[in-house]
Scaffold this motif. Structure first.
Motif, PDB file in Angstrom:
ATOM      1  N   ALA A  12      33.696 -44.077  21.046  1.00 31.71           N
ATOM      2  CA  ALA A  12      33.203 -43.449  19.799  1.00 31.71           C
ATOM      3  C   ALA A  12      32.093 -43.782  19.035  1.00 31.71           C
ATOM      4  CB  ALA A  12      34.523 -43.269  18.837  1.00 31.71           C
ATOM      5  N   ALA A  13      32.097 -45.512  19.257  1.00 33.29           N
ATOM      6  CA  ALA A  13      31.045 -46.039  18.589  1.00 33.29           C
ATOM      7  C   ALA A  13      29.521 -45.431  18.295  1.00 33.29           C
ATOM      8  CB  ALA A  13      30.922 -47.506  18.986  1.00 33.29           C
ATOM      9  N   PRO A  14      29.030 -44.992  19.583  1.00 32.13           N
ATOM     10  CA  PRO A  14      27.309 -44.382  19.522  1.00 32.13           C
ATOM     11  C   PRO A  14      27.538 -43.163  18.800  1.00 32.13           C
ATOM     12  CG  PRO A  14      27.833 -45.267  21.691  1.00 32.13           C
ATOM     13  CD  PRO A  14      29.124 -45.315  21.179  1.00 32.13           C
ATOM     14  N   ALA A  19      26.181 -40.527  13.379  1.00 30.67           N
ATOM     15  CA  ALA A  19      26.923 -39.620  12.501  1.00 30.67           C
ATOM     16  C   ALA A  19      26.519 -40.243  11.105  1.00 30.67           C
ATOM     17  CB  ALA A  19      28.234 -39.455  12.509  1.00 30.67           C
ATOM     18  N   LEU A  20      26.546 -41.808  10.878  1.00 32.73           N
ATOM     19  CA  LEU A  20      26.336 -42.556   9.744  1.00 32.73           C
ATOM     20  C   LEU A  20      24.718 -42.190   9.130  1.00 32.73           C
ATOM     21  CD1 LEU A  20      27.431 -46.000  10.415  1.00 32.73           C
ATOM     22  CD2 LEU A  20      28.568 -44.075   8.908  1.00 32.73           C
ATOM     23  N   THR A  21      23.965 -41.523   9.914  1.00 29.08           N
ATOM     24  CA  THR A  21      22.674 -41.174   9.473  1.00 29.08           C
ATOM     25  C   THR A  21      22.367 -39.610   9.562  1.00 29.08           C
ATOM     26  OG1 THR A  21      21.731 -41.464  11.455  1.00 29.08           O
ATOM     27  CG2 THR A  21      21.690 -43.578   9.947  1.00 29.08           C
ATOM     28  N   ASP A  22      23.493 -38.894   9.655  1.00 25.21           N
ATOM     29  CA  ASP A  22      23.708 -37.380   9.847  1.00 25.21           C
ATOM     30  C   ASP A  22      22.961 -36.713   8.415  1.00 25.21           C
ATOM     31  OD1 ASP A  22      24.600 -35.176  11.755  1.00 25.21           O
ATOM     32  OD2 ASP A  22      24.802 -34.666   9.867  1.00 25.21           O
ATOM     33  N   SER A  23      22.304 -35.607   8.666  1.00 22.37           N
ATOM     34  CA  SER A  23      21.877 -34.781   7.404  1.00 22.37           C
ATOM     35  C   SER A  23      22.954 -34.313   6.463  1.00 22.37           C
ATOM     36  CB  SER A  23      21.039 -33.850   8.010  1.00 22.37           C
ATOM     37  OG  SER A  23      21.647 -32.893   8.749  1.00 22.37           O
ATOM     38  N   LYS A  26      28.914 -34.676   4.287  1.00 24.58           N
ATOM     39  CA  LYS A  26      30.462 -34.691   4.770  1.00 24.58           C
ATOM     40  C   LYS A  26      30.529 -35.427   6.002  1.00 24.58           C
ATOM     41  CE  LYS A  26      34.580 -33.463   4.643  1.00 24.58           C
ATOM     42  NZ  LYS A  26      35.438 -34.379   3.759  1.00 24.58           N
ATOM     43  N   VAL A  27      29.418 -35.148   6.853  1.00 29.50           N
ATOM     44  CA  VAL A  27      29.681 -35.942   8.373  1.00 29.50           C
ATOM     45  C   VAL A  27      29.420 -37.177   7.998  1.00 29.50           C
ATOM     46  CG1 VAL A  27      28.472 -36.185  10.305  1.00 29.50           C
ATOM     47  CG2 VAL A  27      28.905 -33.946   9.700  1.00 29.50           C
ATOM     48  N   ARG A  28      28.366 -37.886   7.260  1.00 24.48           N
ATOM     49  CA  ARG A  28      28.229 -39.288   6.904  1.00 24.48           C
ATOM     50  C   ARG A  28      29.619 -39.956   6.260  1.00 24.48           C
ATOM     51  NH1 ARG A  28      23.246 -37.141   4.925  1.00 24.48           N
ATOM     52  NH2 ARG A  28      24.119 -37.633   2.647  1.00 24.48           N
ATOM     53  N   GLU A  29      30.001 -39.152   5.557  1.00 25.63           N
ATOM     54  CA  GLU A  29      31.169 -39.778   4.739  1.00 25.63           C
ATOM     55  C   GLU A  29      32.477 -39.738   5.518  1.00 25.63           C
ATOM     56  OE1 GLU A  29      34.270 -39.229   0.741  1.00 25.63           O
ATOM     57  OE2 GLU A  29      32.662 -37.563   1.111  1.00 25.63           O
ATOM     58  N   GLU A  30      32.742 -38.869   6.541  1.00 23.26           N
ATOM     59  CA  GLU A  30      33.734 -39.009   7.477  1.00 23.26           C
ATOM     60  C   GLU A  30      33.354 -40.050   8.616  1.00 23.26           C
ATOM     61  OE1 GLU A  30      34.918 -35.275   9.320  1.00 23.26           O
ATOM     62  OE2 GLU A  30      35.138 -34.357   7.457  1.00 23.26           O
ATOM     63  N   ALA A  31      32.341 -40.152   8.817  1.00 21.23           N
ATOM     64  CA  ALA A  31      31.948 -41.412   9.808  1.00 21.23           C
ATOM     65  C   ALA A  31      32.180 -42.856   9.285  1.00 21.23           C
ATOM     66  CB  ALA A  31      30.404 -41.085  10.227  1.00 21.23           C
ATOM     67  N   THR A  32      31.796 -42.854   7.968  1.00 23.31           N
ATOM     68  CA  THR A  32      31.846 -44.106   7.215  1.00 23.31           C
ATOM     69  C   THR A  32      33.362 -44.297   7.291  1.00 23.31           C
ATOM     70  OG1 THR A  32      30.242 -43.631   5.912  1.00 23.31           O
ATOM     71  CG2 THR A  32      31.882 -45.225   5.008  1.00 23.31           C
ATOM     72  N   LEU A  33      34.177 -43.368   7.173  1.00 21.80           N
ATOM     73  CA  LEU A  33      35.807 -43.898   7.154  1.00 21.80           C
ATOM     74  C   LEU A  33      36.380 -44.027   8.551  1.00 21.80           C
ATOM     75  CD1 LEU A  33      38.509 -43.494   5.751  1.00 21.80           C
ATOM     76  CD2 LEU A  33      38.644 -41.264   6.361  1.00 21.80           C
ATOM     77  N   ARG A  46      24.375 -50.789   8.823  1.00 21.94           N
ATOM     78  CA  ARG A  46      24.216 -49.318   8.014  1.00 21.94           C
ATOM     79  C   ARG A  46      25.181 -49.255   6.907  1.00 21.94           C
ATOM     80  NH1 ARG A  46      23.495 -45.450  13.509  1.00 21.94           N
ATOM     81  NH2 ARG A  46      22.036 -46.872  14.289  1.00 21.94           N
ATOM     82  N   LEU A  47      26.347 -49.643   6.765  1.00 17.82           N
ATOM     83  CA  LEU A  47      27.119 -49.509   5.808  1.00 17.82           C
ATOM     84  C   LEU A  47      26.565 -50.339   4.553  1.00 17.82           C
ATOM     85  CD1 LEU A  47      30.770 -50.067   7.427  1.00 17.82           C
ATOM     86  CD2 LEU A  47      29.593 -47.919   6.525  1.00 17.82           C
TER      87      LEU A  47
END
Length: 108
Positions: A12-14, A19-23, A26-33, A46-47
């Motif tokens: 999942a890591a890649p 996703a942490l830099t997605d436009s 919502k995607v960025r927030e979920e990836a952060t979690l 990135r965090l």
């Protein structure tokens, strides 16, 4: 994105790091979690950059994830938020500091 919780972090890591830099916020927030949940240490740089994201709910998630995978080097960054006007951010920053401290106590 949350469906990635069920697979090993190496797979999942890649996708999550991208996703942490997605436009999409919502995607960025979920990836952060999820990177915090899976303890993907490669996400830490990135965090750290995301610690001042404008959306306070997302910032709270950033602090939680840093608490899950961060090091003592992250305590000064988190400490900046312990005086934030938002009580949830203050609490999450303190909890993240506590998690890091408990996980990596200072050796005397």
């Amino acid at each position: 994105m949350l469906s990635l919780w069920g697979i090993e972090d190496q797979l999942a890591a890649p996708t999550l790091l991208k996703a942490l830099t997605d436009s999409s916020p919502k995607v960025r927030e979920e990836a952060t979690l999820v990177v915090g949940k899976l303890k993907i240490a490669d996400a830490l740089p990135r965090l750290r950059k995301m610690a001042d994201v404008a959306d306070e709910r997302h910032r709270e998630t950033v602090f939680w994830s840093i608490g899950e995978i961060g090091t003592r080097d992250d305590i000064p960054l988190l400490s900046l938020a312990t005086n934030h006007k938002n009580s949830r951010l203050r609490r999450q920053a303190r909890e993240a500091i506590d998690a890091i401290t408990c996980r990596s106590p200072v050796n005397h």
